[in-house]
Structures are given as structure tokens and as C-alpha cells.
Design an enzyme around this catalytic site. Sequence first.
Site: not given
Length: 421
Positions: A22-23, A117, A122, A308, A400
Amino acid sequence: MAKFLVQKCDPLHGEIHISGAKNAILPLMAAAILTEDHCVISDVPELKDVTVMEKILESLGGKIHTPEESILDIDMSGLKTNVADYELVRKMRASFFIMGPLLGRTGRAKVHMPGGCTIGARPIDLHLKGFKALGAEVIVKDYYVEAIAPPEGLTGAAVYLDFPSVGATENIMMAAVCATGTTYIINAAEEPEIVDLANFLNKMGARVKGAGTDNIKIEGVESLHGAEHTVIPDRIETGTFMLAAAITRGQVLITNVVPDHIKPITAKLRECGVIVEVSDEGLYVIADQNELTATNIKTLPYPGFPTDIQSPFMAFLTTVEGASTVIETVFENRFMHVAELNRMGANIRIDGNKAMIQGGKKLEGAQVIATDLRAGAALALAGLVADGTTEISEIYHIERGYDNFISKFKSLGANILRIDD
């Protein structure tokens, strides 16, 4: 509103194949903006975030189709605007990845403040610092950010990051690949996803060196061309299934894994007594041979322990005997899952950025909320060993970031169901 229902299951057994990361996929998709040629990306995970990024690229004038399952063909030759759609951007923080390539290709980019999220501030200041260093004028309003390159275009520069931000490293890298001269990103993030993006950019004709270290050198080129690329395996999904085997005291073979990417997770599980073996077949996680014990973890930028995987690992630590400590150094608001785990019978206390877990507690099913993507995964893991039924709401966070979450867990013997309430 959809929910997950999770019931206690037997130890998980079987084989699981890890999807593309995903990242990694989201910045790869954004990088396709940099060329008028087709880009073909394989091993694309089926995620809601990927769907949002597809819609963002299409809103900019791109054309995307799927010639085969898990493959995206991205054509950005029809790029018609450098202003991102607000309704799409607000759904996902990673939408900010389009700013660097838009600025690099068109000399201008306007992006609304992104969503995602709620795990901390961030800030995007490091992204903007990089754009300014390359010569762009940056305008910040309450609800959007705009960057404008000078008439002669962006110019290479030395950019020092106060913190090794993954997103800032990737965004600056994409903005700089077609800048005049050479750019150095100092104190760059070193995550595997950055290496993956650099490899893709180099296939497109960029000259990026040093990705995976804290000093990245980018020699600007006049233009980029299309390329084909396969996404690296998702190391966070890998860690989640390693922990699923551990928390249920099962045995699982995990395939499509890069062992080097998960060294800190492997090390900590071994400290707890879990057997992790690397073979040609994949990664064997065996948690039914030893009595498992507590350990301490501290999240750090790569190659340290990944933030994560902090919440899923904490769920596991509630089930082993002894006291553990978890220190979170990356995000200031990543303990929201603690209240939910305590509702299930865990004994976790928070003191600033430190969580203290008294393990060995018997968990009970409860109605809980997935406060963010990885918190949702942690609650699902806890539900696998909790008596009764665990009902998880706000599961859109989980969907997601995990490809076929339900079907993959059920293939290992988990008792988990998705319902529409």
C-alpha cells in the site's frame, strides 16, 4: 455501516500470499504524472486508497484501465489541470503525493489539505520546504497549498529534512527528477518504498542514486518516458499475518516476502519465543512450540521498528505473560487503539508516548471502533483470541489498507465476517 464480526478461532494454519505494498503503490501511481507515455504497474493491491488515487488521476485528465487483474495501465498524456479535486483529496492523505510530480511536469500544483487517518499532525512543512529549495513559490491557505515554479523551471538544490519523512522524501524526489541541475536530499527517509519509487523513476529515465540511504542524489533530466514496474510486497501486511500466527499460537507460511524488509518485526517476535524461519518457499511463522514471553518495542524510522505495526504487535503482547513497554516516537497520537483493547479486557496504561502492557490477560469480545487503519488490524487480531464476538465498526479504515482482508484471514481458519449493518 459495514462491520466486522470476529469470533475466537483455533490456531491459524496454512499459507498466505502477500499483496503489493500500500505504501508503495500510491506514490508509484502519482509518479506516472511525470510522463506523457503509458506506465504499467503490476501486483497492484485491491484497496480503497488505490481506487481514490485512480479517481484523482482521472480527475486530472488521466486514463486508467486494468488489462489484467492486479495490473494498472496509466496514461497521463491528457493531463488537463494541475488543481486536484477537493472531494477526492480530503479522503486520503497520500493524495498529497501528486503535488511533487504536478509541480515537476507543469510548473504549478494546487492541492487541498489532505485527509486520512487521525494518528497525528503529520505536517506537510517538509514537503513545502523541499519545493521552496527547488525554487518554487509556495502559497499556504487555510484549506489548500499551491506551489509555483519560476518561469525557468525548478532548479536542483540541497534539501535537509529535519525529520526523515517518507512522504516528503518521495514528493521532493518526484519534483526534482526533471529539475535543472542536481538535487541532494539529506537526512532522507530510507524505507523500502522509497527504493521502489526510485527504481520506477529510473526505469522512466530519471537519475536517482542513494535511495535506501540517508543521502539521495537526483540528477535532473529533460523528460521521462513510460515504464513497467512490479510493486514490492507489503511489509506491513507481512507483519500483520506474522502476528496473526503468533497471537493464535499457530503455524503459517507467508509467501511473496522480502525478509530484509521485516527484520525488526522478526527480531522482536523471536525475542518473544516465536520461531521465524526463512526458506525458498517463504517465511514460516511457528508459534506453538515455545511458551511466549513479553518484550519491549520502540518505533523508529526505517530500519527501526515500524510504527505501522505497533498497534498489531501491542494486541499480541496483551496475550503473553509478563510486562511489556511500547514507546511510540513517530506519531504523537497513535495509542487510540489502547482504549479499545482495554474494553476487551487488556491491561494497558499510557504515560505520554509510552504504553505499559501487563500481558497474559484473558480477552473478551466487545463492540470496538477501528480508530485508524492499523488499529483496526490490531482489534481484528485481538478478536481472534477473545471469548465471544468482537464487533468492529469504522472498518473503512481497514479496507483502505489491506487487500482482501476477510478472505485472506478466513483461508487460514479465522472466524471473521463482514456485515452491512
